[in-house]
Design a protein around this motif. Sequence first.
Motif, PDB file in Angstrom:
ATOM      1  N   ALA A 182     -17.870 -13.927   9.286  1.00  6.55           N
ATOM      2  CA  ALA A 182     -18.549 -12.595   9.259  1.00  6.55           C
ATOM      3  C   ALA A 182     -19.025 -12.328  10.836  1.00  6.55           C
ATOM      4  N   PRO A 183     -19.691 -13.161  11.460  1.00  3.44           N
ATOM      5  CA  PRO A 183     -20.160 -12.774  12.828  1.00  3.44           C
ATOM      6  C   PRO A 183     -19.051 -12.461  13.696  1.00  3.44           C
ATOM      7  N   ASN A 184     -17.933 -12.994  13.551  1.00  3.55           N
ATOM      8  CA  ASN A 184     -16.720 -12.425  14.400  1.00  3.55           C
ATOM      9  C   ASN A 184     -15.922 -11.406  13.812  1.00  3.55           C
ATOM     10  N   PHE A 185     -16.023 -11.006  12.649  1.00  2.00           N
ATOM     11  CA  PHE A 185     -14.919 -10.171  11.973  1.00  2.00           C
ATOM     12  C   PHE A 185     -15.395  -8.755  12.298  1.00  2.00           C
ATOM     13  N   ASP A 186     -14.221  -8.157  12.963  1.00  2.00           N
ATOM     14  CA  ASP A 186     -14.136  -6.592  13.090  1.00  2.00           C
ATOM     15  C   ASP A 186     -13.554  -5.833  11.900  1.00  2.00           C
ATOM     16  N   ALA A 187     -14.559  -5.487  11.060  1.00  2.00           N
ATOM     17  CA  ALA A 187     -14.168  -4.701   9.650  1.00  2.00           C
ATOM     18  C   ALA A 187     -13.344  -3.510   9.896  1.00  2.00           C
ATOM     19  N   ALA A 188     -13.876  -2.814  11.068  1.00  2.00           N
ATOM     20  CA  ALA A 188     -13.403  -1.407  11.520  1.00  2.00           C
ATOM     21  C   ALA A 188     -11.975  -1.410  11.713  1.00  2.00           C
ATOM     22  N   LEU A 189     -11.612  -2.742  12.683  1.00  2.00           N
ATOM     23  CA  LEU A 189     -10.310  -2.540  13.365  1.00  2.00           C
ATOM     24  C   LEU A 189      -9.202  -3.321  12.218  1.00  2.00           C
ATOM     25  N   SER A 190      -9.808  -4.029  11.044  1.00  2.00           N
ATOM     26  CA  SER A 190      -8.959  -4.567  10.083  1.00  2.00           C
ATOM     27  C   SER A 190      -8.095  -3.613   9.372  1.00  2.00           C
ATOM     28  N   ARG A 191      -7.083  -4.208   9.192  1.00  2.00           N
ATOM     29  CA  ARG A 191      -6.135  -3.317   8.091  1.00  2.00           C
ATOM     30  C   ARG A 191      -5.247  -4.235   7.293  1.00  2.00           C
ATOM     31  N   ASN A 192      -5.214  -3.872   6.040  1.00  2.00           N
ATOM     32  CA  ASN A 192      -3.922  -4.433   4.985  1.00  2.00           C
ATOM     33  C   ASN A 192      -2.929  -3.648   4.910  1.00  2.00           C
ATOM     34  N   PHE A 193      -1.801  -3.980   5.308  1.00  2.00           N
ATOM     35  CA  PHE A 193      -0.508  -3.413   5.292  1.00  2.00           C
ATOM     36  C   PHE A 193       0.290  -3.635   3.848  1.00  2.00           C
ATOM     37  N   THR A 194      -0.200  -4.465   2.997  1.00  2.00           N
ATOM     38  CA  THR A 194       0.544  -4.701   1.672  1.00  2.00           C
ATOM     39  C   THR A 194      -0.292  -4.163   0.631  1.00  2.00           C
ATOM     40  N   ARG A 195       0.448  -4.183  -0.275  1.00  2.00           N
ATOM     41  CA  ARG A 195      -0.030  -3.571  -2.026  1.00  2.00           C
ATOM     42  C   ARG A 195       0.072  -4.663  -2.805  1.00  2.00           C
ATOM     43  N   ASP A 196      -0.670  -5.004  -3.554  1.00  2.00           N
ATOM     44  CA  ASP A 196      -0.431  -6.211  -4.676  1.00  2.00           C
ATOM     45  C   ASP A 196       0.649  -5.643  -5.506  1.00  2.00           C
ATOM     46  N   ILE A 197       1.494  -6.620  -6.012  1.00  2.00           N
ATOM     47  CA  ILE A 197       2.575  -6.441  -6.727  1.00  2.00           C
ATOM     48  C   ILE A 197       2.455  -7.326  -8.048  1.00  2.00           C
ATOM     49  N   PRO A 198       2.065  -6.787  -9.307  1.00  2.00           N
ATOM     50  CA  PRO A 198       1.657  -7.720 -10.144  1.00  2.00           C
ATOM     51  C   PRO A 198       3.104  -8.596 -10.599  1.00  2.00           C
ATOM     52  N   ASN A 199       4.091  -7.851 -10.823  1.00  2.00           N
ATOM     53  CA  ASN A 199       5.414  -8.461 -10.946  1.00  2.00           C
ATOM     54  C   ASN A 199       6.480  -7.603 -10.332  1.00  2.00           C
ATOM     55  N   ASP A 200       7.666  -8.323  -9.974  1.00  2.00           N
ATOM     56  CA  ASP A 200       8.986  -7.535  -9.469  1.00  2.00           C
ATOM     57  C   ASP A 200       9.631  -7.008 -10.229  1.00  2.00           C
ATOM     58  N   GLU A 201      10.697  -6.309  -9.835  1.00  2.00           N
ATOM     59  CA  GLU A 201      11.712  -5.812 -10.559  1.00  2.00           C
ATOM     60  C   GLU A 201      12.519  -6.676 -11.852  1.00  2.00           C
ATOM     61  N   LEU A 202      12.417  -8.021 -11.505  1.00  2.00           N
ATOM     62  CA  LEU A 202      12.960  -8.580 -12.557  1.00  2.00           C
ATOM     63  C   LEU A 202      12.092  -9.436 -13.538  1.00  2.00           C
ATOM     64  N   GLY A 203      10.748  -9.013 -13.251  1.00  2.00           N
ATOM     65  CA  GLY A 203       9.753  -9.454 -14.199  1.00  2.00           C
ATOM     66  C   GLY A 203       8.783 -10.670 -13.649  1.00  2.00           C
ATOM     67  N   GLN A 204       9.547 -11.150 -12.517  1.00  2.00           N
ATOM     68  CA  GLN A 204       8.537 -12.344 -12.154  1.00  2.00           C
ATOM     69  C   GLN A 204       7.141 -11.840 -11.616  1.00  2.00           C
ATOM     70  N   ILE A 205       6.305 -12.658 -11.848  1.00  3.60           N
ATOM     71  CA  ILE A 205       4.938 -12.540 -11.466  1.00  3.60           C
ATOM     72  C   ILE A 205       4.792 -12.912  -9.825  1.00  3.60           C
ATOM     73  N   VAL A 206       4.585 -12.051  -8.952  1.00  7.79           N
ATOM     74  CA  VAL A 206       4.341 -12.099  -7.463  1.00  7.79           C
ATOM     75  C   VAL A 206       3.006 -12.352  -7.188  1.00  7.79           C
ATOM     76  N   ASP A 207       1.895 -11.344  -7.459  1.00  7.65           N
ATOM     77  CA  ASP A 207       0.670 -11.550  -6.786  1.00  7.65           C
ATOM     78  C   ASP A 207      -0.452 -11.726  -8.246  1.00  7.65           C
ATOM     79  N   GLY A 208       0.091 -11.448  -9.337  1.00  8.02           N
ATOM     80  CA  GLY A 208      -0.824 -11.290 -10.514  1.00  8.02           C
ATOM     81  C   GLY A 208      -1.566  -9.950 -10.717  1.00  8.02           C
ATOM     82  N   PRO A 209      -2.328 -10.016 -11.608  1.00  6.92           N
ATOM     83  CA  PRO A 209      -3.066  -8.494 -11.781  1.00  6.92           C
ATOM     84  C   PRO A 209      -3.898  -7.896 -10.552  1.00  6.92           C
ATOM     85  N   CYS A 210      -3.679  -6.653 -10.449  1.00  8.45           N
ATOM     86  CA  CYS A 210      -4.508  -6.019  -9.505  1.00  8.45           C
ATOM     87  C   CYS A 210      -6.028  -6.008  -9.556  1.00  8.45           C
ATOM     88  N   GLU A 211      -6.876  -6.509  -8.798  1.00 16.78           N
ATOM     89  CA  GLU A 211      -8.385  -6.313  -8.816  1.00 16.78           C
ATOM     90  C   GLU A 211      -9.038  -5.027  -8.451  1.00 16.78           C
TER      91      GLU A 211
END
Length: 573
Positions: A182-211
């Motif tokens: 936390a003391p060194n973390f720049d929250a304003a500049l940080s980004r998340n370019f991903t979106r959670d994927i509960p399962n893929d098009e074949l039904g395989q679990i990728v990330d699990g449920p979205c929180e």
Amino acid sequence: MSAVLVAPLVAGLVVVAVNNTASAAPAAALSGAATDFNILVTEGASVESTVDAVRAAGGTVVTVNKAVGLLTVSAPRTGFAERLKSNRAATVSAVAPAKAIGHAPRTPVKPKRDATERGARATTASPAQARAAASTMDPLDEKLWGLKMVRSDLARTKQPGDKRVKVGVLDTGIDGSHPDIAPNFDAALSRNFTRDIPNDELGQIVDGPCEFRGCVDPANWDDGGHGTHVAGTIAAAANGFGVSGVAPNVTLVNIRGGQDSGSFFLQPVVDAMVYSGDAGLDVVNMSFFVDPWLYNCDANPADAPELQEQQRLIKTAVTRGLNYAYRKGVSQVVSLGNQHSDLGKPQPDASSPNFPAGGAYQRQIDNASCLSLPIEGPHTIGVSALGPSQKKADYSNYGLEQISVSAPGGYFRDYFGTPWHRTNENMTLSTLPRNVGIAEGLIDEAGNVTQKGIDAGVQKACQADGTCGFYQYLQGTSMASPHAAGVAALIVSQYGRNQGGEFGLKPDRVQKVLEGTASKTPCPVPPTVDYLNEGRDETFTATCAGTKEFNGFYGHGIVDAWSAITQGSKFLK
């Protein structure tokens, strides 16, 4: 008429949401469930014309990276690619179904646990106070043999890092609320370019449920743990608590391109690369390898034409992303990989494609036309991994082609024949998100280290106000490259200058100092090393080629923070 909504993120990156109506291709011309495609626009051609052509072919554009010319598009599986390529306005160089293209080497695919967002708590100190605090060591630092091997303990007495220096972690995320982050973390500049994927098009679990709503984790969140571990090695704060990083006073920025599961998809990875340049980051650490292909080949005869095109697209898009970040002044530090192979002499590959599961087959690999990415892309600083004895870790890739330097990565099986053999302490200790510790059974809901956690060497440290942090041991070239990235950040801190209003140091100059001041380490004698006593088979046997000044195990040497900040100026003349 189709409505196109454009929301700019950075200079080279836009997200485009398209609502297809009258301009869509006739439904009868297309078939199959909708799937995601990656589309690469011919270099120098009009991205806007291609967007229009995608709509005309029946596709829905999800994301556009204008700097690289990469689009992610949702469209019917059959017929779309053919229709798009037939439209001359498209100026498309490649179209391929989107697949996971990266994997954090240690993180398993697993469902996520329910969690709630936590806010980072950090104390505020004056610049002088921060510099003074960062020059000290923290209580758990006595367990960080890697910190001592790269001589960060000495370097910080002269240069603990400059807050203006920003280090991006392109990984599974950073737990910005961890009390050592936390003391060194720049929250304003940080980004998340991903979106959670509960399962893929074949039904395989990728990330699990979205929180979180929208299935997008906050930019201070990490459900994989890999990125937070990397971040702690680079720049955990020297705050009299827990552990400290190699450069304990620089700024950490999360540029998340990896899924919770450890898989990396092409569009988020390239978007993060472009953002690193547009956001003015100085150093970026990339501790992942490319999926679904261990090697991306131009025209491997074992691959179907569609898969050949997919690999060419990946090669070109990642190369453009790396070039873009380099031109913007980003030093890109990359792990060499954990396949215990000489990257200049690739062995047959039977592990690809590894996504979706069950599709791998045997391929012969041509070194001239097949690349492992991002390590074999342009402008990368490749890092091999060492154990505490300075022996090359059994798992670490090596070879004269891609290596730049070596660094501590951990080696559980080090010190064969001694009581230190096969101990957690031979690995690398760094920051662990509490939510990951709970999900993996290392910590219970009350914050106590479980027996499983004790066996794994999990550490817990608490501050006077009751705030606690957790730490875990891991090993890999993923743990080596952040040691080098931390030294690179110290180099920028020590020798950086204001250029056009921005503080920094050109990537080529950073690399010259990093390599020039590394501790020269010769090949072992004899140069061929087997790991049979350590329980490894003959495929792990490795031969070190080269001289003391440069060889396939150590590159230009073991990164040395103290030499870098005290002797680096001679390499900048």
